[in-house]
Enzyme design. Structure first.
Site, short mmCIF file in Angstrom:
data_model
loop_
_atom_site.label_atom_id
_atom_site.label_comp_id
_atom_site.label_asym_id
_atom_site.label_seq_id
_atom_site.Cartn_x
_atom_site.Cartn_y
_atom_site.Cartn_z
N ARG A 1 -7.75 12.79 12.51
CA ARG A 1 -6.29 12.76 12.69
C ARG A 1 -5.73 13.99 12.57
NH1 ARG A 1 -4.93 7.59 8.90
NH2 ARG A 1 -3.24 7.65 10.13
N ARG B 1 -5.61 2.78 18.13
CA ARG B 1 -5.27 1.26 17.96
C ARG B 1 -4.93 0.55 19.19
NH1 ARG B 1 -2.57 0.89 11.79
NH2 ARG B 1 -4.38 1.13 10.69
N LYS C 1 -3.83 6.75 14.75
CA LYS C 1 -4.06 6.06 13.30
C LYS C 1 -5.63 6.17 12.95
CE LYS C 1 -0.07 4.60 12.53
NZ LYS C 1 1.06 4.53 11.26
N LYS D 1 0.97 -1.18 -0.01
CA LYS D 1 0.01 0.01 -0.03
C LYS D 1 1.00 1.31 0.12
CE LYS D 1 -2.75 0.92 3.72
NZ LYS D 1 -3.01 2.34 3.98
N ASP E 1 2.54 -0.58 11.82
CA ASP E 1 1.24 -0.85 11.37
C ASP E 1 1.01 -2.47 11.72
OD1 ASP E 1 0.58 1.37 10.32
OD2 ASP E 1 1.41 0.76 8.33
N ARG F 1 -7.12 -2.85 9.81
CA ARG F 1 -6.07 -3.75 10.48
C ARG F 1 -6.70 -4.27 11.68
NH1 ARG F 1 -2.16 -3.12 7.29
NH2 ARG F 1 -1.30 -0.71 6.59
N SER G 1 7.66 9.48 11.60
CA SER G 1 6.45 9.57 10.59
C SER G 1 7.17 9.48 9.26
CB SER G 1 5.43 10.58 11.12
OG SER G 1 4.58 10.61 10.00
N GLY H 1 -4.83 8.50 5.50
CA GLY H 1 -3.83 9.70 5.90
C GLY H 1 -2.67 9.82 4.92
#
Length: 427
Positions: free
Chosen positions: A120, A343, A339, A20, A312, A385, A166, A92
């Protein structure tokens, strides 16, 4: 939807969808390069489709052939003002990278997102891009979407130390710097995935990387390329986990990306005692075939500079921890809270409802295993996810039914996830 439970074993060979992160960047660089770019192995999930549609709205010609995506690049100066806001959906990556790219254009654009993306924080990109001379505005202190980007064709180079690890923020600055006169220097907090840096060079651009410091001089011109995208390790992660924790399982995953900035999961599997091997390693393409089988796992500590290399994959690592003997500590992972959903909270809620001994901390999770899992009614919280983690966890359930709300979130990154599960299922 009702999820499959009581799995006897998963066996077979599988090719997971294209990466991705690389797919997004391939579309972006194909659009801003000069000449034609042909992309093989592109992920056609909802996030990447949002990036493709955004560039169509910006005047780029993009079409599909039988097995590839073809982009007629317009160069940095060839983008046209969009006639409507650009809808980033749940992505994002799309919003942050396009904001960086559009910061140097001579028009304004509004970037929208769904409910999840609209929660976000975008201040992490608005701050450096504003320092370069662009005008960006979102909602509230954290600059939440919708985001308005008013570009500036005379951006200033900056020296910028990233306050968070990031790759998206780094990439936004790099895309702006490619269009900026002078040298921009970025200092990373921790090393993050380097797909943008690699793609700049692949498209004929130049930059210098020394440890955590990246230097890039602009403006530059890029040339269209032919690309082959490997399978997504973040998608493969769910099958790797299933192979390790479902008794009797034996899985082979072909053409999986093994970029070293992304392989923290594979190191964790080895440290936990998982049986994993590498075959058909292609160092040039950074891809390999991975083989896993059912294993006895042990708890470990995961923290520090390893976190950005598996950020991730942490939801599925938490699932592995429920089936490992001993205690697993995940620390330094506060980035999980911003995220697609929080999460840390979502993982502990879902696995806790299914019987796991798992607690949230400010920056991670503590999981004590090994614990049996049971049926529950849970939600993806709109996070792909979380959805796939739950589907793999359900395979271990012997008592009760697992129902999953908002399962459509999985379409974001893995449209054929449940079809692939059927292929691997053995009664």
């Amino acid at each position: 939807m009702k999820l499959k439970t009581k799995a006897k074993a998963l066996r077979g060979r599988l090719r997971v969808p294209g990466d991705k992160s690389i797919s997004h960047r391939a579309v972006i660089f194909g659009a801003i390069a000069e000449g034609q770019t042909v992309i093989h192995g592109l992920l056609r999930g909802q996030d990447v489709l949002a990036t493709i549609q955004a560039f169509r709205d910006l005047g780029v010609t993009i079409y599909e052939s039988a097995d590839s995506l073809i982009i007629e690049g317009r160069g940095f100066k060839g983008l046209k003002p969009a006639q409507k806001p650009l809808d980033m959906g749940n992505s994002g990556t799309s919003m942050r990278l396009l904001a960086g790219l559009l910061a140097a254009q001579d028009f304004s654009v509004q970037l929208l997102g769904d409910d999840s993306l609209s929660r976000r924080p975008m201040d992490r990109i608005t701050i450096p891009l504003s320092l370069m001379g662009a005008e960006l505005s979102g909602q509230g202190e954290k600059e939440l979407p919708p985001l308005i980007v008013k570009g500036c064709q005379e951006l200033r180079p900056i020296h910028y130390q990233l306050p968070v690890a990031s790759a998206q923020v780094k990439s936004a600055i790099l895309l702006a710097a490619l269009q900026t006169q002078g040298e921009t220097v970025i200092l990373e907090k921790e090393l993050t995935r380097n797909h943008t840096e690699e793609m700049i060079e692949q498209f004929g651009g130049k930059l210098s990387v020394a440890g955590k410091q990246i230097s890039i001089k602009g403006p530059q011109r890029l040339q269209g390329q032919t690309l082959q995208i490997p399978g997504d390790l973040s998608s493969a992660a769910f099958w790797l986990a299933a192979g390790l924790i479902v008794p009797g399982s034996d899985l082979v995953l072909e053409n999986v990306g093994i970029n070293p900035t992304r392989t923290g999961l594979l190191e964790v599997i080895e440290k936990m005692g998982g049986r994993i091997s590498y075959q058909a390693v292609d160092k040039d393409r950074q891809a390999a075939t991975l083989k896993v089988s059912y294993s006895t796992l042990k708890g470990i500590e995961i923290s520090g500079d390893l976190i950005p290399r598996l950020i991730d994959e942490l939801p599925v690592i938490a699932l592995l921890a429920t089936q490992a003997q001993g205690t697993t500590y995940i620390r330094d992972a506060q980035e999980l809270r911003v995220k697609e959903t929080d999460r840390i909270q979502a993982v502990t809620d879902v696995l806790g409802q299914m019987g796991a001994d798992i607690q949230a901390t400010e920056d991670g999770m503590v999981t004590r295993g090994k614990t049996p899992l049971h049926g529950a009614a849970v939600s993806t919280c709109g996070d792909h996810r979380i959805g796939m983690m739950t589907a793999i966890a359900a395979l271990l359930v012997e008592e009760g039914q697992v129902t999953l709300e908002r399962a459509e979130a999985i379409l974001t990154s893995y449209p054929d996830f449940f079809k692939d599960l059927e292929r691997l299922w053995h009664d």
